[in-house]
Design a protein around this motif. Sequence first.
Motif, mmCIF file in Angstrom:
data_model
loop_
_atom_site.group_PDB
_atom_site.id
_atom_site.type_symbol
_atom_site.label_atom_id
_atom_site.label_comp_id
_atom_site.label_asym_id
_atom_site.label_seq_id
_atom_site.Cartn_x
_atom_site.Cartn_y
_atom_site.Cartn_z
ATOM 1 N N PRO A 1 30.065 50.112 39.906
ATOM 2 C CA PRO A 1 30.495 49.904 41.296
ATOM 3 C C PRO A 1 31.674 48.954 41.434
ATOM 4 N N LEU A 2 31.957 48.172 40.388
ATOM 5 C CA LEU A 2 33.071 47.218 40.429
ATOM 6 C C LEU A 2 34.349 47.799 39.848
ATOM 7 N N ALA A 3 34.315 49.048 39.392
ATOM 8 C CA ALA A 3 35.443 49.634 38.652
ATOM 9 C C ALA A 3 36.527 50.126 39.596
ATOM 10 N N TRP A 4 37.183 49.198 40.284
ATOM 11 C CA TRP A 4 38.310 49.506 41.151
ATOM 12 C C TRP A 4 39.544 48.818 40.583
ATOM 13 N N THR A 5 40.677 49.475 40.659
ATOM 14 C CA THR A 5 41.858 49.023 39.917
ATOM 15 C C THR A 5 42.343 47.644 40.344
ATOM 16 N N ARG A 6 42.184 47.266 41.596
ATOM 17 C CA ARG A 6 42.772 46.007 42.062
ATOM 18 C C ARG A 6 41.959 44.785 41.644
ATOM 19 N N ALA A 7 40.673 44.791 41.910
ATOM 20 C CA ALA A 7 39.864 43.584 41.722
ATOM 21 C C ALA A 7 38.937 43.643 40.526
ATOM 22 N N ALA A 8 38.907 44.762 39.817
ATOM 23 C CA ALA A 8 37.893 44.960 38.785
ATOM 24 C C ALA A 8 37.895 43.863 37.738
ATOM 25 N N ARG A 9 39.065 43.524 37.206
ATOM 26 C CA ARG A 9 39.080 42.605 36.056
ATOM 27 C C ARG A 9 38.491 41.238 36.410
ATOM 28 N N TRP A 10 38.759 40.749 37.618
ATOM 29 C CA TRP A 10 38.265 39.413 37.971
ATOM 30 C C TRP A 10 36.770 39.438 38.275
ATOM 31 N N LEU A 11 36.308 40.527 38.842
ATOM 32 C CA LEU A 11 34.861 40.675 39.036
ATOM 33 C C LEU A 11 34.162 40.761 37.681
ATOM 34 N N TRP A 12 34.781 41.439 36.726
ATOM 35 C CA TRP A 12 34.181 41.557 35.400
ATOM 36 C C TRP A 12 34.157 40.213 34.674
ATOM 37 N N VAL A 13 35.173 39.377 34.894
ATOM 38 C CA VAL A 13 35.147 38.031 34.311
ATOM 39 C C VAL A 13 33.948 37.253 34.861
ATOM 40 N N ALA A 14 33.657 37.422 36.149
ATOM 41 C CA ALA A 14 32.477 36.754 36.734
ATOM 42 C C ALA A 14 31.194 37.272 36.088
ATOM 43 N N VAL A 15 31.126 38.590 35.831
ATOM 44 C CA VAL A 15 29.956 39.156 35.152
ATOM 45 C C VAL A 15 29.837 38.591 33.738
ATOM 46 N N LEU A 16 30.979 38.453 33.050
ATOM 47 C CA LEU A 16 30.974 37.850 31.711
ATOM 48 C C LEU A 16 30.426 36.431 31.747
ATOM 49 N N LEU A 17 30.814 35.659 32.758
ATOM 50 C CA LEU A 17 30.332 34.280 32.878
ATOM 51 C C LEU A 17 28.822 34.256 33.085
ATOM 52 N N VAL A 18 28.329 35.120 33.955
ATOM 53 C CA VAL A 18 26.877 35.196 34.182
ATOM 54 C C VAL A 18 26.161 35.552 32.889
ATOM 55 N N ALA A 19 26.686 36.549 32.162
ATOM 56 C CA ALA A 19 26.057 36.985 30.916
ATOM 57 C C ALA A 19 26.051 35.875 29.874
#
Length: 564
Positions: free
Chosen positions: A80-98
């Motif tokens: 659901p986060l795989a959108w071209t504009r904001a995806a990478r920064w949302l994924w960095v947040a997921v990485l931090l949580v993980a």
Amino acid sequence: MQTDPAERGARPLPGARRWLVGPMSAQRAALYLSLYLLAAANWPLWLELARIAGAPAELARLALGMAGLSMAATLLVLAPLAWTRAARWLWVAVLLVAALAQYYMLVYKVAMDPGMLANVLQTDVREARDLLSWRMLAALGLVMLVPSWWLARLRLAPAPWWRQWLGNGLLLALALVLAALSVALGSRDLAPLMRNHPALRYLINPAAPLFSTGVAIHERWFSRPRTLVRMTEGAGLGASYAPAQRPLLFVLVVGETARADHFALNGYARDTNPELERRDVLSWRQVFACGTSTYASLPCMFSPLGREAFIARTQDYENLLDVVQAAGLAVLWLDNQGGCKGVCERVPFADAIDGLDAQQRARLCQGGECSDEAMLAGLDARIAALPEAQRARGVLLVLHQMGSHGPAYYKRSRPEQKRFAPECRTEVLSDCDHQALINTYDNSIVATDAFLARTLDWLQARAGEQDTGMLYLSDHGESLGEYGLFLHGMPYGIAPDAQKHVPMIGWFSAPLRARLSLSTDCLRAGLDQRLTHDHLYSSMLGALDLHSPSYQRALDVLAPCRKP
């Protein structure tokens, strides 16, 4: 023009560069990141499977099935986060949580269930500071550095909105198919595994911590019962509140992270209660908590419902403090912890540091954290500020300790209270020698012993004018390395007794015993009966001689020992 072979070898090939940093679709990037998280952020899951499994063939089958489920769960998070504009920064947040979740699961052997995340969300700055370390930062860097560098360089190919929707839908469909195949092909192994080891589902990273955080946030702020059921109707003073009777002064100390089996009063071999053992106190030895965390236990132990009904409730209920205040007594909650978790919303409240002068702060609140004895400073002035008419009848004072809160147990005792050495001086408890860890924790119990003794001294100094008493009860226990577990907060059904078996200590002055017609010999005869937090509500009403329709004599520890 020919290129030097060494120069050609030093530069990535165009195809490799395209494969690595794009341009590529956001969906393909999400797939790569899911594979990375499966390998790099799920070590608690793989290690637990290795512990559970028998033969290598069994481990391979279990790991394959759980890998499919974990990959599917991660795709469901990232798609659901795989959108071209904001995806990478949302994924960095997921990485931090993980990365954070893996660190705490590995170091403290906790499971990321909703109860644990609810407790995390209510952690204050002082508690969070104790969890920080250079080792934690190194662990975060180990998981996050490479994928963060990759995400920073990644070029995501632009796509029209309909293609984005289609791609995300296909990625979600892939996740569901992968989950269905994992269950279908591995159900023979996975079904008994998940049934016998339910905590495994909370080791799937990052899906479990994100899911549990969502549940905790929803429970805390969006699905909390809005109707407050009144329990104060019919509350009133008992017969001992005659016009000529002296006012009552009772202290309820809510302990923190204290284990019953580390109290010398309960038979522990070490002298952790040097001061209380010289006083005429009662120690109930078989008491069990509502939950394994402050967030779960504190509202439950003050509730009139009992644990099972409290968990199943669909509405909010007034609690012990509301009933005591409605009956006509003054109530004050003094806090040296992370708040009262909603218990004290309708009664006067103060933090331990409030009202202390500069000299008192320097002596009692070093490093931004107050010792529990700060709650005793200026106590007479705090009580004098309560409504006079209620004070004239009696006061219930609740002291919420910092107690033995971990992992920085060494901060919970002063130098003169450190009876056991050497101490564990790190927050990474798995790095400590086990005996040093026990020493440090036991010193925190010695500090609680000293605090309770000072509280009794304060009460005895007022026994000439008031009928005084005290009850101490911890909110939950603590794991100190048994079964590889540390701290607390495990799901209640699988938590060891170390996290649920808590101390309860009572003291009643001679005038209060006479007022309540209490037989001390009778109370001592019942110190080994099995009790729970469910007994606190009615026992406190009994100790304060208050009547209420919510009172249950069967749950009043004092009731069998009142003389006719």
